[in-house]
Scaffold this motif. Sequence first.
Motif, PDB file in Angstrom:
ATOM      1  N   ARG A   1      53.052  11.253  81.608  1.00 34.43           N
ATOM      2  CA  ARG A   1      51.660  10.946  81.254  1.00 34.43           C
ATOM      3  C   ARG A   1      50.745  12.104  81.646  1.00 34.43           C
ATOM      4  O   ARG A   1      49.824  12.468  80.900  1.00 34.43           O
ATOM      5  CB  ARG A   1      51.213   9.645  81.916  1.00 34.43           C
ATOM      6  CG  ARG A   1      51.914   8.412  81.374  1.00 34.43           C
ATOM      7  CD  ARG A   1      51.139   7.143  81.672  1.00 34.43           C
ATOM      8  NE  ARG A   1      51.014   6.888  83.100  1.00 34.43           N
ATOM      9  CZ  ARG A   1      51.866   6.134  83.787  1.00 34.43           C
ATOM     10  NH1 ARG A   1      52.904   5.585  83.184  1.00 34.43           N
ATOM     11  NH2 ARG A   1      51.674   5.922  85.072  1.00 34.43           N
ATOM     12  N   ARG A   2      50.985  12.698  82.794  1.00 34.41           N
ATOM     13  CA  ARG A   2      50.170  13.840  83.220  1.00 34.41           C
ATOM     14  C   ARG A   2      50.365  15.018  82.267  1.00 34.41           C
ATOM     15  O   ARG A   2      49.408  15.738  81.961  1.00 34.41           O
ATOM     16  CB  ARG A   2      50.535  14.257  84.656  1.00 34.41           C
ATOM     17  CG  ARG A   2      50.041  13.300  85.722  1.00 34.41           C
ATOM     18  CD  ARG A   2      49.986  13.982  87.086  1.00 34.41           C
ATOM     19  NE  ARG A   2      51.271  14.541  87.449  1.00 34.41           N
ATOM     20  CZ  ARG A   2      52.205  13.909  88.164  1.00 34.41           C
ATOM     21  NH1 ARG A   2      51.982  12.656  88.562  1.00 34.41           N
ATOM     22  NH2 ARG A   2      53.344  14.481  88.471  1.00 34.41           N
ATOM     23  N   PHE A   3      51.594  15.197  81.786  1.00 32.52           N
ATOM     24  CA  PHE A   3      51.849  16.287  80.852  1.00 32.52           C
ATOM     25  C   PHE A   3      51.088  16.062  79.548  1.00 32.52           C
ATOM     26  O   PHE A   3      50.533  17.008  78.972  1.00 32.52           O
ATOM     27  CB  PHE A   3      53.351  16.411  80.581  1.00 32.52           C
ATOM     28  CG  PHE A   3      53.709  17.585  79.717  1.00 32.52           C
ATOM     29  CD1 PHE A   3      53.661  18.876  80.225  1.00 32.52           C
ATOM     30  CD2 PHE A   3      54.082  17.411  78.394  1.00 32.52           C
ATOM     31  CE1 PHE A   3      53.981  19.967  79.432  1.00 32.52           C
ATOM     32  CE2 PHE A   3      54.394  18.495  77.591  1.00 32.52           C
ATOM     33  CZ  PHE A   3      54.351  19.775  78.111  1.00 32.52           C
ATOM     34  N   LEU A   4      51.049  14.826  79.072  1.00 29.27           N
ATOM     35  CA  LEU A   4      50.274  14.508  77.874  1.00 29.27           C
ATOM     36  C   LEU A   4      48.806  14.894  78.059  1.00 29.27           C
ATOM     37  O   LEU A   4      48.183  15.483  77.168  1.00 29.27           O
ATOM     38  CB  LEU A   4      50.355  13.012  77.563  1.00 29.27           C
ATOM     39  CG  LEU A   4      51.476  12.508  76.666  1.00 29.27           C
ATOM     40  CD1 LEU A   4      51.392  10.990  76.541  1.00 29.27           C
ATOM     41  CD2 LEU A   4      51.420  13.158  75.299  1.00 29.27           C
ATOM     42  N   LEU A   5      48.245  14.560  79.208  1.00 30.12           N
ATOM     43  CA  LEU A   5      46.835  14.847  79.474  1.00 30.12           C
ATOM     44  C   LEU A   5      46.559  16.344  79.537  1.00 30.12           C
ATOM     45  O   LEU A   5      45.437  16.781  79.277  1.00 30.12           O
ATOM     46  CB  LEU A   5      46.397  14.179  80.780  1.00 30.12           C
ATOM     47  CG  LEU A   5      46.065  12.689  80.688  1.00 30.12           C
ATOM     48  CD1 LEU A   5      45.981  12.058  82.076  1.00 30.12           C
ATOM     49  CD2 LEU A   5      44.746  12.493  79.946  1.00 30.12           C
ATOM     50  N   ARG A   6      47.578  17.133  79.877  1.00 29.35           N
ATOM     51  CA  ARG A   6      47.385  18.584  79.984  1.00 29.35           C
ATOM     52  C   ARG A   6      47.662  19.310  78.670  1.00 29.35           C
ATOM     53  O   ARG A   6      47.321  20.488  78.537  1.00 29.35           O
ATOM     54  CB  ARG A   6      48.301  19.182  81.066  1.00 29.35           C
ATOM     55  CG  ARG A   6      48.005  18.754  82.476  1.00 29.35           C
ATOM     56  CD  ARG A   6      48.656  19.694  83.493  1.00 29.35           C
ATOM     57  NE  ARG A   6      50.074  19.892  83.234  1.00 29.35           N
ATOM     58  CZ  ARG A   6      51.047  19.147  83.761  1.00 29.35           C
ATOM     59  NH1 ARG A   6      50.739  18.122  84.543  1.00 29.35           N
ATOM     60  NH2 ARG A   6      52.315  19.408  83.507  1.00 29.35           N
ATOM     61  N   THR A   7      48.290  18.631  77.719  1.00 28.40           N
ATOM     62  CA  THR A   7      48.757  19.337  76.530  1.00 28.40           C
ATOM     63  C   THR A   7      48.328  18.673  75.218  1.00 28.40           C
ATOM     64  O   THR A   7      47.510  19.193  74.480  1.00 28.40           O
ATOM     65  CB  THR A   7      50.293  19.452  76.571  1.00 28.40           C
ATOM     66  OG1 THR A   7      50.867  18.136  76.670  1.00 28.40           O
ATOM     67  CG2 THR A   7      50.754  20.285  77.759  1.00 28.40           C
ATOM     68  N   ASP A   8      48.885  17.493  74.925  1.00 28.36           N
ATOM     69  CA  ASP A   8      48.686  16.839  73.636  1.00 28.36           C
ATOM     70  C   ASP A   8      47.368  16.081  73.563  1.00 28.36           C
ATOM     71  O   ASP A   8      46.927  15.717  72.480  1.00 28.36           O
ATOM     72  CB  ASP A   8      49.844  15.867  73.374  1.00 28.36           C
ATOM     73  CG  ASP A   8      50.263  15.850  71.915  1.00 28.36           C
ATOM     74  OD1 ASP A   8      50.172  16.913  71.267  1.00 28.36           O
ATOM     75  OD2 ASP A   8      50.679  14.789  71.417  1.00 28.36           O
TER      76      ASP A   8
ATOM     77  N   GLU B   1      44.408  28.045  82.134  1.00 27.26           N
ATOM     78  CA  GLU B   1      45.250  27.100  82.863  1.00 27.26           C
ATOM     79  C   GLU B   1      45.947  26.125  81.920  1.00 27.26           C
ATOM     80  O   GLU B   1      47.116  25.793  82.099  1.00 27.26           O
ATOM     81  CB  GLU B   1      44.396  26.339  83.875  1.00 27.26           C
ATOM     82  CG  GLU B   1      45.181  25.409  84.776  1.00 27.26           C
ATOM     83  CD  GLU B   1      44.297  24.744  85.811  1.00 27.26           C
ATOM     84  OE1 GLU B   1      44.610  24.836  87.000  1.00 27.26           O
ATOM     85  OE2 GLU B   1      43.273  24.132  85.413  1.00 27.26           O
ATOM     86  N   ARG B   2      45.233  25.687  80.890  1.00 32.91           N
ATOM     87  CA  ARG B   2      45.848  24.774  79.922  1.00 32.91           C
ATOM     88  C   ARG B   2      46.947  25.486  79.130  1.00 32.91           C
ATOM     89  O   ARG B   2      47.978  24.886  78.797  1.00 32.91           O
ATOM     90  CB  ARG B   2      44.782  24.240  78.957  1.00 32.91           C
ATOM     91  CG  ARG B   2      43.807  23.275  79.561  1.00 32.91           C
ATOM     92  CD  ARG B   2      44.206  21.832  79.386  1.00 32.91           C
ATOM     93  NE  ARG B   2      44.315  21.397  78.015  1.00 32.91           N
ATOM     94  CZ  ARG B   2      44.391  20.110  77.658  1.00 32.91           C
ATOM     95  NH1 ARG B   2      44.358  19.171  78.570  1.00 32.91           N
ATOM     96  NH2 ARG B   2      44.507  19.768  76.393  1.00 32.91           N
ATOM     97  N   LEU B   3      46.732  26.756  78.803  1.00 31.42           N
ATOM     98  CA  LEU B   3      47.758  27.502  78.078  1.00 31.42           C
ATOM     99  C   LEU B   3      49.021  27.646  78.915  1.00 31.42           C
ATOM    100  O   LEU B   3      50.144  27.539  78.403  1.00 31.42           O
ATOM    101  CB  LEU B   3      47.221  28.885  77.692  1.00 31.42           C
ATOM    102  CG  LEU B   3      46.175  28.909  76.583  1.00 31.42           C
ATOM    103  CD1 LEU B   3      45.574  30.304  76.467  1.00 31.42           C
ATOM    104  CD2 LEU B   3      46.769  28.464  75.251  1.00 31.42           C
ATOM    105  N   MET B   4      48.846  27.874  80.208  1.00 32.91           N
ATOM    106  CA  MET B   4      50.011  27.994  81.090  1.00 32.91           C
ATOM    107  C   MET B   4      50.769  26.677  81.169  1.00 32.91           C
ATOM    108  O   MET B   4      51.989  26.660  81.332  1.00 32.91           O
ATOM    109  CB  MET B   4      49.567  28.459  82.471  1.00 32.91           C
ATOM    110  CG  MET B   4      49.009  29.876  82.476  1.00 32.91           C
ATOM    111  SD  MET B   4      48.483  30.426  84.119  1.00 32.91           S
ATOM    112  CE  MET B   4      50.071  30.556  84.951  1.00 32.91           C
ATOM    113  N   ALA B   5      50.052  25.553  81.018  1.00 34.24           N
ATOM    114  CA  ALA B   5      50.708  24.243  81.070  1.00 34.24           C
ATOM    115  C   ALA B   5      51.661  24.038  79.905  1.00 34.24           C
ATOM    116  O   ALA B   5      52.595  23.235  79.992  1.00 34.24           O
ATOM    117  CB  ALA B   5      49.664  23.125  81.083  1.00 34.24           C
TER     118      ALA B   5
END
Length: 272
Positions: free
Chosen positions: A97-104, A128-132
């Motif tokens: 879920r955290r990955f979704l919030l940082r990417t999609d 920072e978002r690009l690095m995610a």
Amino acid sequence: MNIAAPQASALQDDSIEQPLLSVRSLTRYYGTRIGCADISFDIWPGEVLAIVGESGSGKTTLLNCISTRLPPTSGTVSYSMRDGVLHDLFKLREADRRFLLRTDWGFVHQNPADGLRMAASAGANVGERLMAVGDRHYGHIRETAIDWLDRVEIDAGRIDDQPRAFSGGMRQRLQIARNLVTAPRLVFMDEPTGGLDVSVQARLLDLLRGLVNDLGLAVIIVTHDLAVARLLSHRMIVMKDGRVVEQGLTDRLLDDPQAPYTQLLVSSILQG
């Protein structure tokens, strides 16, 4: 109340077989007090849905539940992952879920300080978002950050400045750049123009409308401002006391409201 996809809309084409996000019977209690109750709707790719109502209507609770920032008491929230499968978000691992919030996904807060790292530079906030999503090339990250600062009308010369040196409107535009740089498919917005001067609001809304149209984003926006809802959204949900009192296509609902509460909201704007 179930909210169907718009019938007469170019938002959907025949190739879209399922919604991007599906909410069913979502309910959240705070002890014995209702935050939101028995809410169901779908949002489709490229669609903008506004959730409106006065303070305390439950709209922010609803937004926090569907964006997984707050667990519901009951009900489900399902999201169509890039594999095309609808997944129950609250059955995913917390890390997923955290990955979704940082990417999609993106989440634009009313107070940009809640969505920015205030001690980091503007470029670092975007980068920072690009690095995610795996970008590790410094030159590419910086070049992309400069491009996005330009897209949200921030001078590239401010890339190394910290957000604390920016005005409120600039901070909000930086937060938008930070959220959109990873090309999310769904963006949540919580009163994105709240607290800004009228002239700054108008400029920000014009920017948002252009970006949403250009990028084909699906957006769920919470606002108490019906003018914001009319300008940005295709459909609208009206909430009162934690429940949906009316829903429909935005222009139709604002021009011919049926529920007494919606009529009151619309008439108060006209009288203002």
